[in-house]
Write a protein that holds these residues in place. Structure first.
Motif: not given
Length: 527
Positions: A105-126
């Motif tokens: 894996s590239i990263d490891y996030l814990f639920k509940p996930v912070h929406p903005e942080m998840l969005r930023k990470k996904v945008d970076a990978f995209v």
């Protein structure tokens, strides 16, 4: 339209997939929700991994866990570079985090996930994925241009080499061309000489005539020998061809193996097969006529046919003599007995003598029914009607011998029939079929329509007819039975001939089938 980037969200809980889809909602993203590790693996096997930017993977799932799923994904070469983010709500221990990184894996996030942080990470990978795609595309374009440049250089080198070779060839072209022309001229002279010999010495009648006036330019020796005309016909347009009826004909078109007649100088009419072709001679259109004289062959064939007829007459005469001699011998014996007993004859012998006379008369009557000129009283009728009238008799005969009759009659048009003769044909063939079968056999009777015929089918389940006997079917006095005159099937063929019908036979060890095809009336109406 720009293609959407795919994001795989793998979670066994549907509400979690809805939440992820809501967080990552974007016209540029295609969030694909999958509810098990197995489903994710199947998707990656079917779809291309080039457009998948990131995978969001739940750790705890029934069946394959997130860790096991990622291990299997990373084993596939096409999926090794896809970034994977683990999402979990159960364990936050460093051991689980390290295991996540260990499986790929590239990263490891814990639920509940912070929406903005998840969005930023996904945008970076995209963005990383898109940049990687651009770099890959540019690399492919650069590689293609490099190959194109190498190919261009290779072609230039080849062109330069060819140019050198052409310069060398050009220096020798005039000399070689001159030599070729000389050789071609010599070959042409030889070819003309060969054609001349073939033309003059051919056993077929050959003539060359100018078009369109059909003036004779050349004739060969066979033409002279068969027609009797010599060089005096050259330059004329005399036509010796006649139709089969003896009328003059002008052969000015291409034909192949047309049967014609021609008149010799001595006024004899002979027969030939004529073929023609249009040829060019010194830029002039000409007609090449080739004829094969078949006069003697036709005479030979006619003589062979006459001898075959005489042979058939002899066979028929021998058959008649054999069949009639038996009753005559019986009658002669009783007459001798009558003479030796001073003219006294026991009454029980008289019916026997009459029976033998009736048998001889029946053979003669059946033989006379074979005559082609026998008068036939034909009128428009339905063949199905005649079969329906005969069915009770045929079925009764089948039941008595332990056999069965199957029949199927389709709608058929009216045809020209002689009721009495067609009854005899059907009964003869059905009785033959029943006799050919063992107990339990089935006799088929069918009628159906073809475009130009009404077909009567009569088939049995006997042992079939030997192949060398098939060609003798319909010949008078030919029979494979221990008893019988051999006239029954011959009479059927004669009846069919008087109705302009054809009989086709198909036989195998499983049975024999007769197809009798009657022509349909031109103005006949379907029933």
């Amino acid at each position: 339209m720009e293609q959407q980037v795919k994001i795989l969200a793998v979670d066994d809980r549907y509400e979690n997939l809805l939440a992820l889809n809501s967080i990552l909602a974007s016209p540029h993203y295609d969030v694909i929700g999958l509810q098990s590790g197995e489903e994710a693996l199947r998707y990656l096997l079917k779809e291309s991994a080039d457009h998948i930017a990131v995978i969001l993977m739940d750790v705890q799932m029934p069946g394959l866990s997130g860790f096991e799923t990622v291990e299997l994904i990373k084993q596939r070469k096409a999926c090794q570079d896809i970034p994977i983010i683990f999402l979990t709500a159960l364990s936050t221990s460093i051991e689980h985090v390290l295991k996540g990184y260990h499986v790929g894996s590239i990263d490891y996030l814990f639920k509940p996930v912070h929406p903005e942080m998840l969005r930023k990470k996904v945008d970076a990978f995209v963005n990383m994925h898109l940049n990687h795609q651009k770099i890959k595309l540019q690399s492919e374009l650069l590689q293609k241009r490099t190959l194109d440049l190498e190919e261009t250089n290779r072609k230039l080198a080849e062109a330069e080499e060819k140019l050198k070779q052409q310069n060398v060839l050009l220096e020798n072209w005039v000399e070689e061309r001159t030599s070729e022309l000389v050789d071609a001229h010599q070959k042409l002279l030889k070819s003309q000489e060969h054609f001349k010999k073939m033309f003059m010495l051919s056993p077929s009648l050959m003539a060359i005539r100018r078009l369109p006036d059909l003036t004779y330019l050349e004739i060969n020796e066979s033409w002279k020998q068969y027609t009797g005309y010599g060089d005096e016909i050259i330059g004329t347009s005399m036509d010796l061809l006649r139709t089969e009826q003896g009328e003059p004909m002008k052969c000015d078109e291409v034909i192949h193996n047309l049967k014609v007649r021609y008149e010799t100088k001595s006024k004899e009419m002979r027969t030939a097969l004529m073929s023609t072709e249009i040829i060019d001679i010194e830029n002039e259109s000409c007609m090449l006529q080739v004829a094969v004289d078949i006069t003697e062959s036709l005479r030979f064939e006619a003589e062979m046919a006459r001898l075959a007829q005489l042979n058939l007459v002899g066979e028929m005469a021998a058959g008649i003599a054999h069949e009639i001699r038996n009753p005559m011998t019986t009658i002669r014996g009783f007459l001798q007995l009558f003479r030796e007993n001073d003219g006294r004859m026991q009454k029980q012998y008289i019916p026997i003598m009459l029976e033998e006379l009736d048998r001889a008369n029946e053979i003669i009557t059946e033989y006379l029914s074979l005559a082609k000129n026998k008068q036939s009283h034909q009128h428009p009728d339905q063949i199905n009607r005649i079969i329906e009238m005969l069915l009770p008799l045929i079925q009764a005969e089948a039941v008595m011998s332990g056999k069965h009759v199957q029949y199927q009659m389709m709608d058929c048009p009216v045809i020209q029939l002689d009721d009495k003769e067609i009854r005899q044909l059907i009964l003869n063939m059905c009785m033959n079929g029943l006799e050919a079968m063992s107990i339990g056999g089935k006799l088929r009777i069918e009628t159906y329509r073809e475009p130009e015929h009404v077909v009567l089918l009569i088939g049995d389940e006997g042992t079939g007819i030997d192949e060398h006997h098939l060609e003798k079917l319909g010949r008078p006095f030919f029979t494979t039975k221990d008893e019988g005159t051999g006239l029954g099937l011959a009479i059927c063929y004669s009846i069919a001939a008087r109705h302009q019908a054809s009989i086709e036979v198909q036989s195998s060890p499983k049975g024999t089938t007769f197809y009798i095809r009657f022509p349909v009336l031109v103005d006949g109406a379907d029933s």
